[in-house]
Scaffold this motif. Structure first.
Motif, mmCIF file in Angstrom:
data_model
loop_
_atom_site.group_PDB
_atom_site.id
_atom_site.type_symbol
_atom_site.label_atom_id
_atom_site.label_comp_id
_atom_site.label_asym_id
_atom_site.label_seq_id
_atom_site.Cartn_x
_atom_site.Cartn_y
_atom_site.Cartn_z
ATOM 1 N N ASN A 18 7.281 6.169 -10.693
ATOM 2 C CA ASN A 18 8.382 5.462 -10.060
ATOM 3 C C ASN A 18 8.053 4.770 -8.752
ATOM 4 O OD1 ASN A 18 11.192 4.732 -9.881
ATOM 5 N ND2 ASN A 18 11.361 6.266 -8.262
ATOM 6 N N PRO A 19 7.233 5.339 -7.852
ATOM 7 C CA PRO A 19 6.970 4.647 -6.608
ATOM 8 C C PRO A 19 6.336 3.296 -6.839
ATOM 9 C CG PRO A 19 6.240 6.929 -6.468
ATOM 10 C CD PRO A 19 6.589 6.670 -7.886
ATOM 11 N N ARG A 26 -0.336 9.840 -0.290
ATOM 12 C CA ARG A 26 0.853 10.669 -0.347
ATOM 13 C C ARG A 26 1.053 11.583 0.864
ATOM 14 N NH1 ARG A 26 3.051 7.286 -3.060
ATOM 15 N NH2 ARG A 26 2.721 7.179 -5.279
ATOM 16 N N PRO A 47 6.860 11.723 3.939
ATOM 17 C CA PRO A 47 7.285 11.379 2.572
ATOM 18 C C PRO A 47 8.495 12.202 2.145
ATOM 19 C CG PRO A 47 4.906 11.692 2.675
ATOM 20 C CD PRO A 47 5.456 12.159 3.981
ATOM 21 N N GLY A 76 9.416 5.114 0.403
ATOM 22 C CA GLY A 76 9.577 6.500 -0.023
ATOM 23 C C GLY A 76 9.314 7.515 1.062
#
Length: 327
Positions: A18-19, A26, A47, A76
């Motif tokens: 999805n990102p 990350r 995050p 995100g």
């Protein structure tokens, strides 16, 4: 039933994909940049996935105080900027992130004292605080960037899927390792050149091209065995080298976010690349072990399983490509 399982598998992959920036590092990121003797600027990037944004916060020594935060949502993550005032230098003081033990991700601490070398330290749930030294040792930088490179190949989903697809296409240890090494040499060249400011490309088209390279390999896997050997099978190292040049720009974009320690740029670049190579070799070993197990115990399942993975990888990469192209 087969198609139901296939659909469920693809939906799971899409959820993981999805990102919009699957190549982005990350871990969380905490940066302290000194402005003058008493004042610092702090950037805290947490995050949302993994719990840092909701369960953790920067931890500063008692002689430091923070001003009001200016926060925003970016890619995100919650990004907060604030001024910090310290009544004495940070030498021998502990800085880090409180609450990391309740999260599922690591973080990078970057401290840039005025007129002195930058320090970069990896923070984990077991070691959420770091002691700031007057002069960072070279091994500190090497350990930090080696771990970052290794983590990035495993959590940067673009490169992870690319390496898996490459192994599925080639399927043999020797030729796969040679192709992966060519990939590493190529991305090392563009990573070093971009990081040192010799050349560069805009990040958005690079990310789209990275996704397209994964689609290309997925298509080649599906077409394998349907005719004469195609270019990736005849000269795999050349194809891997070409795509490695593109992926190197993606690595550079990720590394640009955390920066490089002044005075130890060669060490950081070298160990980051070594970490990437170790991560690639780990992925290759796991995938080849699975392929070897299927060849020995269930040879009839090898081709269907390979096609299932190829269609899944291709679907995810196509989703990424369209998302980045539109974005």
């Amino acid at each position: 039933m087969t198609w139901r399982w296939l659909a469920a598998w693809l939906v799971t992959w899409l959820a993981l994909a999805n990102p919009a920036r699957a190549d982005e590092l990350r871990p969380g990121y905490l940066e302290l940049t000194q402005r003058d003797a008493a004042h610092w600027q702090m950037i805290w990037k947490a995050p949302i996935l993994g719990g840092l944004a909701t369960r953790a916060r920067p931890a500063l020594p008692a002689f430091c105080s923070t001003g009001p935060a200016q926060s925003r949502i970016e890619g995100g993550a919650v990004v907060a900027a604030m001024a910090v005032t310290c009544t004495r230098p940070l030498d021998n003081a502990q800085v880090g992130i409180a609450g990391m033990e309740a999260t599922f991700t690591d973080a990078l601490l970057r401290v840039a004292p005025l007129g002195r070398p930058v320090q970069a330290v990896r923070l984990t749930r077991d070691h959420p605080l770091a002691t700031i030294t007057a002069v960072p040792d070279t091994w500190q930088v090497a350990r930090t960037y080696l771990a970052l490179g290794f983590d990035h190949i495993l959590t940067g989903y673009d490169h992870l899927l690319f390496v898996i697809a490459l192994v599925l296409l080639l399927g043999r240890l020797g030729v796969t390792v040679r192709a992966a090494t060519a990939f590493t040499v190529a991305h090392s060249l563009t990573l070093a050149g971009t990081t040192l400011g010799l050349f560069g490309l805009a990040q958005a088209p690079v990310e789209a091209l990275i996704a397209l390279s994964i689609v290309f390999l997925a298509v080649e896997i599906v077409k394998q065995g349907t005719g004469p050997q195609r270019l990736p099978e005849r000269i795999p190292w050349l194809v891997a080298f070409g795509f490695g040049l593109i992926h190197g720009f993606g690595f550079a974009g990720a590394l640009r976010e955390i920066g490089l320690p002044e005075g130890d740029v060669p060490t950081a670049l070298l160990t980051f690349n070594l970490g990437v190579e170790l991560g690639q070799l780990a992925i290759i070993a796991v995938v080849l072990a699975v392929i070897g197990g299927l060849r020995r115990f269930a040879p009839g399942l090898l081709r269907p399983a390979t096609l299932l993975l190829a269609y899944g990888i291709g679907t995810v990469a196509s989703f990424w490509f369209l998302e980045r192209l539109i974005g």
